[in-house]
Enzyme design. Structure first.
Site, PDB file in Angstrom:
ATOM      1  N   ASP A  39      40.266  31.776  47.630  1.00  0.00           N
ATOM      2  CA  ASP A  39      39.959  32.973  46.850  1.00  0.00           C
ATOM      3  C   ASP A  39      38.630  33.488  47.401  1.00  0.00           C
ATOM      4  O   ASP A  39      37.576  32.900  47.152  1.00  0.00           O
ATOM      5  CB  ASP A  39      39.846  32.587  45.361  1.00  0.00           C
ATOM      6  N   LYS A 100      32.514  42.057  50.103  1.00  0.00           N
ATOM      7  CA  LYS A 100      33.873  42.451  49.709  1.00  0.00           C
ATOM      8  C   LYS A 100      33.926  43.890  49.177  1.00  0.00           C
ATOM      9  O   LYS A 100      34.963  44.532  49.195  1.00  0.00           O
ATOM     10  CB  LYS A 100      34.381  41.464  48.659  1.00  0.00           C
ATOM     11  N   GLU A 205      45.509  38.710  44.176  1.00  0.00           N
ATOM     12  CA  GLU A 205      44.813  37.790  43.276  1.00  0.00           C
ATOM     13  C   GLU A 205      45.542  37.600  41.936  1.00  0.00           C
ATOM     14  O   GLU A 205      45.734  36.461  41.496  1.00  0.00           O
ATOM     15  CB  GLU A 205      43.364  38.258  43.065  1.00  0.00           C
ATOM     16  N   ASP A 231      42.241  40.644  35.724  1.00  0.00           N
ATOM     17  CA  ASP A 231      41.297  39.946  36.593  1.00  0.00           C
ATOM     18  C   ASP A 231      40.052  40.821  36.755  1.00  0.00           C
ATOM     19  O   ASP A 231      40.062  41.799  37.497  1.00  0.00           O
ATOM     20  CB  ASP A 231      41.985  39.682  37.946  1.00  0.00           C
TER      21      ASP A 231
END
Ligand code: AMP
Length: 597
Positions: A39, A100, A205, A231
């Site tokens: 992850d 990211k 994810e 999420d």
């Protein structure tokens, strides 16, 4: 040929070149061996593997189950993970985080420009509008792309896994936000390649979290369930509605989200609030003071976490600037007020996701919370209220569920017989289409269409005797084509001379089960066809650049090893000297000799 979510990207370093790079990685270890699940988070990353009959979340060298996605450059070494995060306050300009949020984006994008203002390190415009960070390392200025910074984090996770497994790891399932566009996905794959990893599969994810949930709750025995995965992490907000049916079938019904909304935004709002408070109290402006802002950010993030279990927290910093201390109390209510805009945006996305899935709130059997920011009480309360008081599922670890699901997928794909074969049925996260007259986006495959799929649209010539037509393929939801993400373009020629509007070209968009998109244009009157060969993707790295990055990564790794070796040798020497000194002491030797030691 364009690929959306397969192991091989399509861009200007396409087909052969990419195969070559991947083959290099795969050949240095082969497709066999353990496959890990990573992850790759905005703030933290987590790695897991199937071992000894179960999934293990692997602890790093500091004993932590997650590792900061942070890379630091100093005068003597490069640090990745906890080491980097721990020195951030004294080296803010050379400590890189949040890669990211920038990966696969263009420097000129508004969100990138907004982010840069708040980052304590320098981000500059590289070739082809690629954002690059500028750091000082060992006395020299260096520039790194986000792919390189992410590759350093992935490399660290690979090392963490290798130390635990006891052998070299080449294959990985890596997770990305469901709402990542093709550019962001491909940039993540490039990062993995630079780190020496073969991406067995990129999975979304929320899907990984749903797999973890299904495993944990042994859903195979309870039949079909509609689950909503919420999420909310450090930098991204992701929603997925899935149907889990029987053993191992995960059907994504709709995804929604914002690849630019998360805990970092809440921290930034708190930092802004503190900066105003400090200005009021001491008449000093902290804007531009990277060190002070960096320290404030760390303190605000801590206070934010405290506010998840207490109703009041304080931000205290000695000598923030010019010897002036900073002390401020903040209540949970104030924190909620500062971030209400973001929280409301999350609920709006939720409504749109359910509507795209053709479901009402009552159809959702389970609401699964993932990502550190779902611990915020207001977020939980708003979700619970939206679902008319329904209990939210909190029994999977929000920090680890995504890596856990990725590791299950990795084990399944590498043929480990620990789980029934998993079947993931995905959707296109963003609409795909082409530019038509007036620079308008004409959607051919709407977002949330289940794949595989095939859709066709016919276009008429816009000029008399027009002999060719250009197809520009875009991904996104904006009306103006250029505001979306350009995947590629090509020209079909050989249209017979005819008055404007009388010749037709048929564009066929086809996505197969591997997520591969093929766009074919056909001149209707002649049957002549042309398929997409991407020629002018912007914001991508060339073959040479990627190859150089692979080499640089290797060089960095060797330098790190050399630094560690020297540090250990120095430590051994010091140990030896102490032992000698103690021996001399115990033998009661001349004090003069001891004094010189
Ligand atoms: P993730 O990307 O899932 O690792 O989530 C990281 C984000 O969750 C960071 O912004 C953290 O500050 C935030 N976070 C972690 N724990 C908490 C908490 N107890 N309360 C509020 N935010 C948290």
């Amino acid at each position: 040929m364009l690929k959306l979510d397969a192991a091989k990207p399509n861009d200007k370093f396409t087909a052969g070149v990419w195969d070559e790079i991947v083959a290099k990685v795969a050949n240095s270890g082969g497709a066999e061996g353990p496959a890990i699940g990573i992850d790759l988070g905005t703030t933290h990353s987590c790695v897991a593997v199937w071992k000894l009959g179960r999934i293990e979340i692997i602890t790093n060298d500091q004993g932590y189950r997650t590792t900061p996605s942070c890379v630091a450059f100093t005068d003597v070494q490069r640090l990745v993970g906890d080491g980097a995060k721990n020195q951030i306050a004294k080296n803010p300009a050379n400590t890189i985080f949040n890669a990211k949020r920038l990966i696969g984006r263009r420097f000129s994008e508004v969100t990138v420009q907004e982010d840069i203002k708040l980052l304590p390190f320098r981000v500059t415009e590289g070739p082809s509008d690629v954002p690059k960070v500028v750091v000082n390392h060992k006395g020299n200025e260096h520039q790194f792309s986000m792919e390189e910074i992410s590759s350093m984090v992935l490399g660290k996770m690979k090392e963490v896994a290798e130390a635990y497994i006891g052998e070299s790891v080449k294959n990985a399932v890596i997770t990305v936000p469901a709402y990542f566009n093709d550019g962001q996905r491909q940039a993540t794959k490039v990062a993995a390649t630079i780190a020496g990893l073969n991406v067995v599969r990129l999975i979304n994810e929320p899907t990984a979290a749903a797999v973890a949930y299904a495993m944990d709750n042994k859903l195979g025995h309870t039949g079909k369930k509609n689950v909503l995965v919420v999420d909310l992490g450090g930098g991204t907000f992701d929603l997925s509605v899935l149907t889990i049916d029987g053993v191992g079938k995960f059907e994504v019904k709709a995804v929604a989200g914002d690849t630019h909304l998360g805990g970092e935004d809440f921290d930034n709002n708190m930092v802004k609030y503190c900066v105003e408070d400090f200005k009021k109290k001491s008449n000093k402006d902290l804007v531009g003071n990277e060190r002070a802002l960096g320290r404030l950010k760390v303190a605000c993030e801590k206070a934010k976490r405290i506010l998840s279990y207490a109703t009041e927290a304080s931000v205290e910093l000695d000598c923030l600037v010019e010897g002036i201390d900073f002390s401020m109390k903040i209540t949970r209510a104030k924190f909620e007020e500062l971030n209400m805009g973001f929280f409301t945006a999350c609920i709006k996305q939720l409504e749109s996701c359910l509507s795209d899935a053709n479901m009402s709130k009552g159809d959702v059997d389970e609401v699964i919370l993932v990502g550190g920011s779902t611990r915020i009480p207001k977020v939980q309360r708003m979700l619970q209220e939206f679902f008319d008081g329904k209990e939210l599922c909190k029994n999977i670890n929000p920090d680890e569920a995504v890596a856990y699901g990725a590791a299950v997928m990795a084990a399944s794909l590498s043929g480990r017989k620990m789980v029934n074969e998993l079947m993931l049925i995905d959707v296109t996260p963003l609409s795909l289409g082409t530019e038509v007259n007036g620079e308008v986006m004409c959607v051919v495959i709407p977002r949330n269409t289940p794949i595989p799929t095939k859709k066709t649209k016919t276009f008429k010539t816009g000029d008399d005797n027009q002999s060719s037509m250009e197809t520009k393929v875009y991904q996104g939801e904006r009306t103006k084509a250029a505001d979306n993400y350009l995947l590629g373009s090509f020209i079909v020629s050989g249209i017979p001379p005819a008055p404007k509007g009388s010749s037709k070209v048929e564009d066929c968009f086809e996505i197969d089960e591997n997520g591969i998109l093929i766009v074919t244009s056909k001149v209707v009157s002649t049957g002549k066809t042309k398929s997409l060969t991407v020629t002018n993707l912007s914001g991508r790295l060339s073959k040479e650049e990627v190859e150089k990055m692979v080499k640089d990564a290797e060089k960095f790794k060797l330098e790190d090893q050399e630094y560690k070796r020297k540090a250990e040798a120095y430590n051994d020497l010091e140990d030896c000297l102490y032992a000698l000194k103690n021996k001399i002491k115990s033998n009661d030797m001349s004090p003069n000799i001891m004094k010189n030691m």
